[in-house]
Motif scaffolding. Structure first.
Motif, PDB file in Angstrom:
ATOM      1  N   GLY A   1     -11.662 -16.142  26.589  1.00 58.28           N
ATOM      2  CA  GLY A   1     -10.653 -15.968  25.653  1.00 58.28           C
ATOM      3  C   GLY A   1     -10.804 -15.665  24.120  1.00 58.28           C
ATOM      4  N   ALA A   2     -11.733 -16.550  23.744  1.00 59.58           N
ATOM      5  CA  ALA A   2     -12.235 -16.444  22.258  1.00 59.58           C
ATOM      6  C   ALA A   2     -12.774 -15.018  21.879  1.00 59.58           C
ATOM      7  N   VAL A   3     -13.440 -14.440  22.937  1.00 63.31           N
ATOM      8  CA  VAL A   3     -13.741 -12.978  22.568  1.00 63.31           C
ATOM      9  C   VAL A   3     -12.477 -12.032  22.615  1.00 63.31           C
ATOM     10  N   LEU A   4     -11.780 -12.278  23.694  1.00 60.07           N
ATOM     11  CA  LEU A   4     -10.391 -11.608  23.605  1.00 60.07           C
ATOM     12  C   LEU A   4      -9.688 -11.753  22.171  1.00 60.07           C
ATOM     13  N   PHE A   5      -9.456 -12.799  21.799  1.00 62.90           N
ATOM     14  CA  PHE A   5      -8.801 -13.250  20.362  1.00 62.90           C
ATOM     15  C   PHE A   5      -9.442 -12.526  19.139  1.00 62.90           C
ATOM     16  N   PHE A   6     -11.127 -12.710  19.217  1.00 66.11           N
ATOM     17  CA  PHE A   6     -11.563 -12.046  18.070  1.00 66.11           C
ATOM     18  C   PHE A   6     -11.366 -10.702  18.202  1.00 66.11           C
ATOM     19  N   GLY A   7     -11.466  -9.998  19.494  1.00 61.50           N
ATOM     20  CA  GLY A   7     -11.214  -8.426  19.595  1.00 61.50           C
ATOM     21  C   GLY A   7      -9.822  -8.144  18.981  1.00 61.50           C
ATOM     22  N   SER A   8      -8.833  -9.044  19.010  1.00 59.97           N
ATOM     23  CA  SER A   8      -7.486  -8.767  18.601  1.00 59.97           C
ATOM     24  C   SER A   8      -7.674  -8.527  17.046  1.00 59.97           C
ATOM     25  N   PHE A   9      -8.662  -9.254  16.413  1.00 57.97           N
ATOM     26  CA  PHE A   9      -8.664  -9.325  15.074  1.00 57.97           C
ATOM     27  C   PHE A   9      -9.398  -8.145  14.521  1.00 57.97           C
ATOM     28  N   VAL A  10     -10.218  -7.578  15.385  1.00 59.26           N
ATOM     29  CA  VAL A  10     -11.048  -6.407  14.924  1.00 59.26           C
ATOM     30  C   VAL A  10     -10.025  -5.370  15.113  1.00 59.26           C
ATOM     31  N   LEU A  11      -8.924  -5.213  16.240  1.00 61.21           N
ATOM     32  CA  LEU A  11      -8.027  -4.274  15.988  1.00 61.21           C
ATOM     33  C   LEU A  11      -6.995  -4.309  14.979  1.00 61.21           C
ATOM     34  N   PHE A  12      -7.000  -5.542  14.412  1.00 60.88           N
ATOM     35  CA  PHE A  12      -6.006  -5.733  13.285  1.00 60.88           C
ATOM     36  C   PHE A  12      -6.675  -5.069  12.032  1.00 60.88           C
ATOM     37  N   LEU A  13      -7.899  -5.540  12.022  1.00 58.49           N
ATOM     38  CA  LEU A  13      -8.841  -4.915  11.104  1.00 58.49           C
ATOM     39  C   LEU A  13      -8.642  -3.084  10.933  1.00 58.49           C
ATOM     40  N   TYR A  14      -8.925  -2.539  12.041  1.00 60.46           N
ATOM     41  CA  TYR A  14      -8.906  -1.264  12.440  1.00 60.46           C
ATOM     42  C   TYR A  14      -7.552  -0.911  11.853  1.00 60.46           C
ATOM     43  N   ASN A  15      -6.552  -1.568  12.357  1.00 60.17           N
ATOM     44  CA  ASN A  15      -5.119  -0.831  11.937  1.00 60.17           C
ATOM     45  C   ASN A  15      -4.983  -0.982  10.514  1.00 60.17           C
ATOM     46  N   ILE A  16      -5.347  -1.857   9.958  1.00 58.99           N
ATOM     47  CA  ILE A  16      -5.054  -2.072   8.480  1.00 58.99           C
ATOM     48  C   ILE A  16      -6.097  -0.914   7.746  1.00 58.99           C
ATOM     49  N   VAL A  17      -7.270  -0.835   8.126  1.00 58.26           N
ATOM     50  CA  VAL A  17      -8.064   0.173   7.285  1.00 58.26           C
ATOM     51  C   VAL A  17      -7.362   1.577   7.562  1.00 58.26           C
ATOM     52  N   SER A  18      -7.101   1.928   8.740  1.00 58.49           N
ATOM     53  CA  SER A  18      -6.921   3.360   9.166  1.00 58.49           C
ATOM     54  C   SER A  18      -5.415   3.451   8.687  1.00 58.49           C
TER      55      SER A  18
ATOM     56  N   THR B   1       0.987  -1.100   0.040  1.00 54.56           N
ATOM     57  CA  THR B   1       0.048   0.086  -0.146  1.00 54.56           C
ATOM     58  C   THR B   1       0.939   1.339   0.079  1.00 54.56           C
ATOM     59  N   GLY B   2       2.158   1.152   0.271  1.00 61.49           N
ATOM     60  CA  GLY B   2       2.909   2.514   0.428  1.00 61.49           C
ATOM     61  C   GLY B   2       2.967   2.949   1.573  1.00 61.49           C
ATOM     62  N   ARG B   3       2.239   2.579   2.681  1.00 62.56           N
ATOM     63  CA  ARG B   3       2.033   3.150   3.881  1.00 62.56           C
ATOM     64  C   ARG B   3       2.341   2.085   5.087  1.00 62.56           C
ATOM     65  N   MET B   4       2.796   2.585   6.142  1.00 60.03           N
ATOM     66  CA  MET B   4       3.266   1.841   7.310  1.00 60.03           C
ATOM     67  C   MET B   4       2.013   1.500   8.213  1.00 60.03           C
ATOM     68  N   MET B   5       1.807   0.542   8.742  1.00 60.10           N
ATOM     69  CA  MET B   5       1.003   0.240  10.016  1.00 60.10           C
ATOM     70  C   MET B   5       1.349   0.734  11.231  1.00 60.10           C
TER      71      MET B   5
ATOM     72  N   GLY C   1      -1.689   6.160   7.113  1.00 61.03           N
ATOM     73  CA  GLY C   1      -0.521   5.750   7.914  1.00 61.03           C
ATOM     74  C   GLY C   1       0.497   6.508   7.163  1.00 61.03           C
ATOM     75  N   PRO C   2       1.638   6.545   8.023  1.00 61.09           N
ATOM     76  CA  PRO C   2       2.791   7.196   7.450  1.00 61.09           C
ATOM     77  C   PRO C   2       3.464   6.510   6.316  1.00 61.09           C
ATOM     78  N   LEU C   3       3.717   7.595   5.428  1.00 60.77           N
ATOM     79  CA  LEU C   3       4.117   7.131   3.849  1.00 60.77           C
ATOM     80  C   LEU C   3       5.448   6.150   4.093  1.00 60.77           C
ATOM     81  N   ALA C   4       5.444   5.065   3.397  1.00 55.50           N
ATOM     82  CA  ALA C   4       6.788   4.308   3.403  1.00 55.50           C
ATOM     83  C   ALA C   4       7.561   4.387   2.088  1.00 55.50           C
ATOM     84  N   GLY C   5       8.799   4.108   2.288  1.00 56.76           N
ATOM     85  CA  GLY C   5       9.652   4.387   0.868  1.00 56.76           C
ATOM     86  C   GLY C   5       9.508   2.802   0.399  1.00 56.76           C
ATOM     87  N   ALA C   6      10.453   2.721  -0.722  1.00 49.34           N
ATOM     88  CA  ALA C   6      10.723   1.460  -1.267  1.00 49.34           C
ATOM     89  C   ALA C   6      10.992   0.427  -0.452  1.00 49.34           C
TER      90      ALA C   6
END
Lengths: 186, 670, 334
Positions: free
Chosen positions: B521-538, B463-467, B543-548
């Motif tokens: 634990g399953a709720v926590l673990f799923f929550g981590s994926f929601v956080l992951f998705l948020y990180n990806i989308v935002s 994507t050209g951006r850092m997470m 995100g800060p631009l990444a070079g090559a």
């Protein structure tokens, strides 16, 4: 274009849901359904005979789960003791298109409930009503009178007859003829 | 049409150039064969330079806009991205079904979900995770990254690649639509006969499962073939076998395992469908068939399947460990040989899924030995990675955190696997939650944690951006803790007698507390994926631009722009080291002479990576999409009637004729 | 080292897993005991391997080569040392793996050697209950019951496993490992209990809608108690001893019950459902789902699908005043 897709999906969904619905619990506890089916197409007066159906027929006939349960119950209640695997023995064949007492599912339900002359026992009170409908639906599938996707495939058994879904379709002749088994010397 | 590269072409380029920016550069001696004289009319990439070269190549290799353009693309990066996004969507769907299951199991005799829906849920969870996520995600990363890492412009067989994505998408859609309509399969992801057979599985549910298999396996084998040919024949000049990145080796071995394993499950599912639809007796004991035959066929695929899921992850781990240890891999030869050994050995383990079926004991014990022995190549890999970290200088960014999580979790899972490999122990824990714990440890630890690391690692390239690094650390701890809270208690519940695939359990069994812990634990673990998705989308938008090359890594994909241009590289690089970008920090040597106006790639020899031929790469085409539609019609129709095989092959034949219709090549005209 | 914290917590959890009437770690038979011992040996060895690997990893993460070192630079001496260390580690792993394989094979030979005792059972898995037939050389001493197995303490009992519909798996963890019941073949399993007790088992192969509710009980008792139980099971059903039970029997004989169930000594002769001749003597009904009490029996008959949805028992039509006598009769069939 997109709406067409959604509509067709919705239409499919209606068809699919009923065929695959699994109703375990008959609700409320089943009393006998009230079928008033004429055995003859003739009637006194103009028009066809007056009939009253409970409307359950379609629900059972088009449902794969009910037909599959009927297949199990057919063996469990020893229907094949007299009817073999549909080809008939001392009892008439069930997979053909000749029905002494009518071949629609309501007729078959009444046959099982009331019994018939010349040897068919009455199972009223001994087989619960929803199971009678299931067995009747299975018997209809023997003559391929049910939709092909709902009809059962082969059984995990020694194969004496083709699977119900692979038989050629049969047509019901109302008030049919005496089958060969009843013509044999007593 | 191919043309040999001549030394005349190579000498024409004055200097070595840096690929992404197009600075000037020179070419060290490259062997080639003089052949037919080059055409003077065609514009080559030694005649143009800088931004003009980049722009012209982007136009040649680019994808048209609009619906038809999008559906016709053969750009491996676009298709790879689609594969990755689709696989991650299926990961979420599978995860949602898992959370639903855990909610039902949180309390004894819970009435949240009834048996029918629960059976469909665990079938969909397993099927989605194994067939729609586990295998495709490895292939997805391969499709995107392998051509970049071997230094070429596109994958081999680009249209086949496009076709396989559409087939995969249609198969996944089919089974999830079936689930939404209450006709989802309810026979388990493995669908043992006789339960999935014609008598005990009425309706079309099991047929949807069996046909989904056909879709995904056609797709998987097609991608595997493309990867193998890409790795063997399209490598950059100078990339000898022992300079191939470890990630590419992993994907290569993985592709071979796919090609040999998938036909077994297609056989099993086809035989199952024939039993159900046509009345054959493959699995009918009363007529000479055998219920165990299905298990053998399925598990002959099923065991290599889990290695298909694991092997790409070893590639991700190798790539990330090398970059974040700031050291080239220790024991490269050992790592490669371990990969190959794992690939071979994985075919000799399948009976360990059938230890309780009453097979002869001597034969079963052979599989105990082989199942334990596969720990040796896996152990070599683990030790080599730890050695790389030992002698390196670890950089504790999010990708490395997830790799550390991988080590903790996967090694634990592998060791519980050694327990399961023993026949007598397996008779106690087979088909209990102990097995569930084991395979989640190896699959999530061995595939999902490295996958998350890989996403964090290659996101700047895609994507050209850092997470976000801060969110990444929160994500890691939530995932690690959530995972262990969910799955560690399952070891215990399994030993306490809780079997698998149960929709509820009695209160007097004593499993309630541990199940509640797992569910939390399953709720926590799923929550981590929601956080992951948020990180990806935002991060994708803000995100800060990444070079090559934000991580200062060594492999070739970091020489391309972020995100890469459609042509990947302005000029094909020349490889002199396993880590090309570390060996040539200032500027990367390249070879020039490929056409700018037509799609061309360098075909090289298999072992030495000597540039051999110029090969034209297929143009975008709508026929793969049309063929995929025709395939879907054929497959879905054949669930309902065998005649569909006859009538459905007609549109497929038409589509394939359109696809392969000989076109005059643009080169022939010159 | 802050990552050690969560693991200390998890280390405490296993202590709760040892007790239980369906626990593989709470062994009450020779097979289960040797399996449990082997399990702990494996855990000890493998946990040590894991701990050593993790310690090495953590040490590796703390070790840092100087900054700005060329990533391609390798020190030959370090490489040699690491090669030797890894080779030794692989060698140790190989030794471990081979010895665990040997241990496993030795235990396997013992576990699967069937000595065969005086008692042989035929257990047929059905959807979703266990049909148990006690075999005997004398045909009039053969009887069939359901879901509850009694065995004499200290003697090996051979069980032949068959299935009438789909694949099931017979598993009583306190006594031994599991064995599948597969259509079209007969598998053998041997169980032996060391002391009297009640041990629960459960079907361990997914077999359809009610796989979750397919439990069974194995009750080990002294030889005399077992023989007494067996004699009683061979006998016909206890005739009703009061009016209510008499009425209950008449109700049963007039209802669909007789189409599927058998009560020896009455006219009920169905073979496809669990044998009810001595149902009151069993501790659970519905294959380990409900304890055998009058209320539970009544609930089961009135609404089997509310308890075990999808089970093959249909909902039958009962008048409200028929429920109590029927349940009383069945409870009295001890």
């Amino acid at each position: 274009m997109r709406w067409l897709l959604i509509l067709s999906l919705a239409a499919f969904s209606l068809a699919a849901c009923e065929r695959e619905d699994r109703e375990y619990r008959s609700n409320p506890v089943t009393a006998e359904t009230n079928e008033k089916i004429a055995l003859s197409p003739l009637s006194a007066g103009p028009g066809s005979p007056s009939e009253q159906r409970s409307g359950l027929g379609q629900q059972y006939e088009e449902n794969a789960y009910h037909i599959s349960q009927g297949q199990r119950l057919y063996t469990w209640f020893n229907c094949n003791g007299c009817h073999a695997n549909g080809g008939g023995d001392s009892g008439p064949a069930l997979m053909d298109d000749r029905w002494i007492y009518g071949g629609q599912i309501e007729n078959i339900v009444q046959t099982i409930r009331e019994g018939r002359p010349n040897g068919m026992p009455s199972f009223r009170g001994k087989i619960p009503d929803d199971q009678i409908w299931q067995i009747a639906a299975y018997i209809r599938s023997m003559g391929r009178n049910v939709p092909k996707p709902a009809a059962p495939s082969r059984r995990d058994d020694m194969s004496s007859v083709p699977a119900e879904q692979r038989r050629p379709p049969g047509e019901v002749i109302d008030g049919g003829q005496i089958p060969p088994s009843a013509q044999m010397p007593q | 049409m191919t043309r040999a590269i001549t030394s005349h072409d190579l000498d024409a380029v004055p200097e070595v150039s840096r690929l992404a920016t197009g600075e000037r550069g020179g070419v060290p001696g490259i062997q080639s064969e003089a052949d037919a004289p080059p055409s003077p009319d065609e514009l080559r990439d030694d005649q143009v330079d800088g931004p003009e070269l980049t722009a012209r190549l982007a136009k040649t290799w680019g994808t048209d806009k609009g619906l038809i353009g999008t559906l016709s693309t053969v750009d491996h990066k676009i298709i790879g991205r689609r594969f990755i996004v689709t696989a991650i969507i299926f990961l979420f769907l599978g995860g949602l079904s898992a959370v639903a299951m855990r909610m039902q199991l949180a309390l004894p005799e819970n009435r949240l979900i009834g048996p029918d829906l629960y059976n469909q849920l665990f079938t969909m969870h397993g099927t989605t995770m194994m067939f729609l996520f586990g295998v495709p995600i490895g292939e997805a990363f391969a499709v995107y990254l392998v051509p970049l890492m071997v230094g070429t412009r596109n994958i081999a067989f680009p249209r086949l690649n496009a076709y396989s994505y559409y087939v995969y998408l249609f198969g996944g859609l089919m089974i999830w639509v079936a689930f939404m309509l209450n006709i989802g399969p309810d026979v388990g992801w493995f669908a043992y006969v006789p339960l999935s057979g014609p008598e005990f599985s009425p309706g079309k549910r099991a047929d949807f499962w069996a046909q989904m298999i056909t879709f995904t396996e056609v797709s998987g084998i097609a991608v595997a073939i493309s990867i193998i040919v890409t790795v063997f024949k399209l490598r950059a000049p100078g990339m000898t076998l022992d300079r191939i990145p470890l990630f590419v080796w992993a994907e290569l071995v993985n592709s071979f395992v796919i090609i040999f394993a998938l036909p077994a499950v297609v056989t099993a599912s086809a035989a199952l469908m024939m039993d159900r639809l046509v009345g054959t007796h493959f699995f009918n004991p009363a007529e000479g068939g055998d219920a165990l035959l299905y298990q053998h066929l399925f598990w002959f695929f099923g065991h290599p399947e889990v290695y298909i899921i694991f092997l790409p992850a070893t590639g991700w781990v190798s790539a990330i460990v090398v970059t974040f240890a700031r050291r080239q891999a220790f024991g490269y030869i050992a790592l490669v040989l371990s990969l190959i050994a794992t690939g071979f050995l994985s075919f000799g383990l399948w009976v360990h899924h059938m230890f309780t079926t009453g097979l002869p004991q001597l034969g079963a014990s052979f599989f105990t030995a082989s199942s334990m022995l596969i720990a040796i190549p896996n152990g070599i890999q683990i030790f080599c990675w730890i050695a790389t970290l030992w002698d390196g200088r670890p950089v504790f960014r999010t990708p490395l955190l997830f790799i550390i999580g991988f080590f903790f979790i996967f090694v634990a899972g592998g060791l519980s696997g050694i327990m399961l490999a023993s026949v007598p122990l397996d008779t106690q824990v087979h088909d209990t939650f102990f097995v569930v714990a084991h395979f989640h440890y190896v699959l999530i630890g061995g595939n999902v944690f490295p996958l998350i690391a890989a996403v964090y690692y290659w996101f700047p390239k895609f994507t050209g951006r850092m997470m976000s690094e801060r969110l990444g650390k929160w994500h890691f701890w939530l995932a690690f803790i959530g995972f262990n809270v969910t799955f560690f208690p399952m070891h215990i519940t399994g030993l306490m007698g809780m079997p698998r695939r149960v929709y509820t359990y009695l209160p007097e069994m004593g499993w309630a507390n541990l199940n509640l812990v797992s569910s939390i634990g399953a709720v926590l673990f799923f929550g981590s994926f929601v956080l992951f998705l948020y990180n990806i989308v935002s991060s994708a938008s803000r995100g800060p631009l990444a070079g090559a090359n934000p991580w200062d890594a060594g492999t070739l994909e970091w020489a391309a722009a972020s995100p890469p241009m459609p042509q990947n590289f302005d000029r094909i690089p020349v490889v002199t080291n396993r880590e090309p970008l570390w060996a040539n920090r200032d500027s990367l040597p390249v070879v020039a002479g490929l056409s700018v106006e037509n799609r061309e790639q360098i075909v090289s020899t298999i072992t030495h990576g000597r540039a051999d031929l110029r090969e034209s790469s297929p143009e975008p085409s709508i026929w793969p999409f049309v063929a995929a539609i025709a395939t879907a019609i054929l497959f879905v129709g054949s669930m309902f009637t065998p005649w569909a095989l006859v009538w459905g092959s007609i549109p497929l034949a038409v589509a394939l004729m359109g696809w392969f219709w000989p076109k005059p090549s643009t080169e022939d005209e010159r | 080292m802050r990552r050690v914290g969560p693991f200390a917590l998890f280390a405490a959890l296993p202590l709760g897993g040892c007790q239980g009437w369906q626990s593989a770690l709470d062994a009450h038979g020779p097979s289960a005991r040797s399996l449990a011992d082997m399990f702990w040996i494996f855990v000890a060895v493998l946990a040590t391997v894991w701990v050593l690997t993790m310690i090495t990893l953590l040490l590796a993460l703390r070790r840092r080569r100087p900054a700005d070192t060329d990533p391609l630079a390798t020190d030959p001496q370090t490489e040699r040392r690491m090669t030797i260390t890894i080779s030794v580690a692989i060698g140790l792993t190989l030794v471990t793996v081979v010895s665990l394989t040997g241990l496993s094979y030795a235990a396997q030979k013992v576990l699967f050697a069937h000595k065969g005792g005086a008692l042989t059972l035929l257990v047929t898995g059905q959807q979703w209950w266990w049909e148990v037939t006690y075999e005997d050389p004398q045909p009039n001493r053969v009887f069939t019951t359901a879901n509850e197995i009694h065995i004499p303490v200290g003697e090996p009992v051979l069980i032949k496993l068959e299935s009438s519909d789909v694949i099931h798996s017979f598993w009583v963890p306190s006594l031994t490992g599991k064995m599948d019941a597969i259509t079209g073949r007969q598998n053998l399993i041997q169980i032996q209990a060391d002391r009297p007790g009640v041990y629960r088992g459960q079907c361990a192969e997914y077999c359809g809608l009610q796989h979750a509710h397919m439990g069974l009980l194995v009750i080990a008792e002294s030889k005399e108690d077992f023989e007494r139980w067996r004699e009683h099971q061979i006998s016909s059903a206890i005739p009703p001893n009061d009016d209510e039970r008499q009425r209950g029997m008449e109700i049963l004989l007039s209802k669909p019950c007789v189409m599927c169930h058998q009560i020896r000594g009455t006219d009920a002769g169905g073979k496809v459902a669990p044998d009810l001749t001595h149902v009151g003597s069993r501790r659970y009904i519905g294959a380990g789902t409900l304890e055998t009490t009058r209320g539970n029996i009544a609930a089961w008959i009135v609404d089997p699908h509310g308890i075990k949805p999808g089970v093959n028992m249909p909902t039958i039509q009962l008048e409200p005043d028929e429920v109590q006598p029927l349940a009383t009769y069945l409870e009295g069939l001890k």
